[in-house]
Design an enzyme around this catalytic site. Sequence first.
Site, PDB file in Angstrom:
ATOM      1  N   ASP A 533      44.080  47.583  44.999  1.00 53.36           N
ATOM      2  CA  ASP A 533      45.009  47.311  43.909  1.00 53.36           C
ATOM      3  C   ASP A 533      44.347  46.475  42.821  1.00 53.36           C
ATOM      4  O   ASP A 533      43.342  45.814  43.036  1.00 53.36           O
ATOM      5  CB  ASP A 533      46.244  46.575  44.433  1.00 53.36           C
ATOM      6  CG  ASP A 533      45.901  45.188  44.964  1.00 53.36           C
ATOM      7  OD1 ASP A 533      44.923  45.097  45.732  1.00 53.36           O
ATOM      8  OD2 ASP A 533      46.580  44.211  44.621  1.00 53.36           O
ATOM      9  N   GLU A 534      44.945  46.485  41.647  1.00 52.01           N
ATOM     10  CA  GLU A 534      44.589  45.605  40.533  1.00 52.01           C
ATOM     11  C   GLU A 534      43.068  45.546  40.279  1.00 52.01           C
ATOM     12  O   GLU A 534      42.481  44.485  40.141  1.00 52.01           O
ATOM     13  CB  GLU A 534      45.138  44.193  40.785  1.00 52.01           C
ATOM     14  CG  GLU A 534      46.653  44.139  40.819  1.00 52.01           C
ATOM     15  CD  GLU A 534      47.199  42.746  40.997  1.00 52.01           C
ATOM     16  OE1 GLU A 534      48.343  42.516  40.572  1.00 52.01           O
ATOM     17  OE2 GLU A 534      46.502  41.882  41.571  1.00 52.01           O
TER      18      GLU A 534
END
Length: 854
Positions: A533-534
Amino acid sequence: MLVTALLMASTAPAGSALERLAAGLGYRVTVIDNRPADCPPLPLDPAVAPPVPLPPRRCMVLDIDLDMPANVAAPAGLELRTSLIGSVLRLDSPDFTSRVENGDVTIFALKPGRTLVPGRHYRIRMTASVPFFSRAFVLPNAVLAAPGVAPAVIAATRPGTDPDTGLETLPFVAPMTDEPRLATAAAVDRNVWLTPERAFARYAARGTAAAPDIVILPKPVQATRPDGATLDLSRGVRLALRGGSRTALIPALAGLARVGVGSGAVPLSIAIGDPSIAPEGYRLDVAATGIRIASHDVAGASYALRSLAQQAAHERLRMKPLTVVDAPRYGYRGLHVDLARNFHGRDEILRIVEQMAALKLNTLHLHLGDDEGWRMEIPALPELTQVGAYRCLDLSDATCLQPQLGADPARDAPTNGYLTTGDYLAILAAAKARQITVVPSFDMPGHSRAAIKSMEARYRRLAAAGRLAEAERFRLVEPGDTTRYASIQNYDDNTLNVCIQQTYRFVDTIVSAMARLHQQAGVPLRLYHIGADETAGAWRNSPACRAEAARTGTPVANLGARFVERVATMLAARGIHAGAWSDGLTHADPSALPAQTHSYIWGGLFDRGVAEAHAQVNRGWPVILSIPDVTYLDMPQAVSPDEPGATWATREIDLFRLYAFMPGNLPANAATITNILNQPGVIDDRTPLTPGHQVAGIQGQLWSEMVRRDSQMDYMLFPRLFALAERGWSRAAWEPAYVPGAAYSYGDERVDHSAMLAGWRDFAARVAERLPALDRDGITYRLTPPGARIVDGRLEANSETPGQRIDYRADGAAWARYAAPVAVTGAVDLRTVTADGKRASHTVTVLPERAAWQ
């Protein structure tokens, strides 16, 4: 008053002038305004590519007040280093400038020619990019640094401990009392502080149930009371077991013993292996002649014993006849615990594992590696824990990591440390004995700063010894990569290069080490969470990635998806399923991913979450709902300046909000839940579920950015974990059946709100029955402060769950127990107290003059 420690010459401690200054400096933080009229733009580095998304124009004003000791001067080159959530947009100070070091470390440095005079007061006023809705946003353990001397923590910024609650306090942070300026960041925001008066109205509207007859939590599918005489379990039970081993039931039998049911004369027959019962399901029959349990598997038998223990304790071991037919709604019922940001050790995890078992949760997702720390011993790569598991004041990141998130830099601080292989084996053993699967997680390729810095330390060690080829094997930095980027947490050095072979060699080494531990524990590793993620806009100027893009025809921006595909395929070759956060899977090619890739949905209900969940369910993937505005247990439990928790997803997840979650009909949640601005909204089902498809489960997440103590972890988890367990196990009668394409808005009558409140009252009463067991187990759960109002000079009080003890004091008198409305004068303090009287909630104050306008 300003928190000030004046050093007298006769008692000045030994050490450098910087140490003496740190010991005596007065330090006070005051949040002035979350709604200033002028919000400067966020400064962006034009060299960062892709550009950082611009946040909404909102900001806050904050003061740091400094009182210099009377006889200590500031050394030349003085810097004040503190963790700050958000970015400084403007600094109003004649004495200091500011800059960001990395992540959340913000540095206030004396301007050239300026000095701090002994005995003088100084103020740093800043406008920053993130509103501070809680005092907990101000992070502790600020540091003074100067050239040529060791940095030192400012003593006044160290946290304290509340003697009543046992929780961390921040004595250097001023109270937040100005609701119009501090409760919201925009006129459209309808959030208001949960004052005692508002809490009183809330609890009164929900109603209070009578004492329940059946208290089993989570709620069974079916529970009935046949006729017959009672069964005296104080005589103990005599176990007859068929189809399994007693060893597999030891923790569940121990739970029965803890409520007073030991070995004895009452027949207890358990038959495991009934094919007519669903996996993890059971049938429990209690009659005057004894107890019979039938189950599909060992998990079901264990759950039956847990239900029996709860009910037996409620009936004080004299049980009326009871029949329970039960099975879980979802096969995946999980809890994610972040050990990376701030460490929490083996003992705390073992306590949580036991509580999970009692609540019939079956998956423990351990987050072991992130930017701020690496928390798992990997013997082949010792620097991961030698460097990555510790924050200290080596500002070079060479021997440890710089403190982030207000962490205490002392090596023996509880927030420092890691799980040894022995610790992890102990956790696996405890989980196995309770039919709980452990899912390890090391976030990659983003959120990997601890790993990158640790492997750089390894590189330097081996290169200095002339072993350059060995040094290069696990180096996670490509020297020729000149890409400049900023992660969402403001790191510019936290992303693995997905185009160099060292990255995949590193991943394979980590997975191999974890797989060996699982094999040693007799629980083969079947699910491994890769994070994904991210991921920041890295690799743009990486020579290796440019070559990879040219070779494969894949744009550089899409190489993160290729990383997910490659690692998931590596895991599949080992017989391991890959799990990842849903945004990391959104751009991956489903045909390039294994069929059983697990997606953990963390989009918001009013954002992308529903469409993302449905789209990924329709791919045939096991989808786990990790919705942040409902299941992120690091969010506050009330809209209050004194309530800890992050607020980026929602301002409040109280027990009711999580209880009311409808995981089987995500759009229907708009009928009962408001958005982050506390506004009613609409959830459209733009991506309907394919008939026959549904989510695989639900998981609560506790991220530990602001959770620095085990007591705080307990506080954030309990009793909300009860509601998570209820929703993962039982389908609520008031949850409407999912209809593809149907949209819902707030108050929609297709959700039976009367039935929901009736269900809530039953649930709240069962929660109240469970709280003394948490006291017995040493769990510092949240005691919800009482609701209260003063009407015509009389104090009225109520509580979130029935039967909670409420104390009050007026006019400075001693605490007294509240039993019924009572005449009072002036302000009244109130608190909720545990049944054993050993611990209390935060104290709240009700004022007579507020009753008229609340």
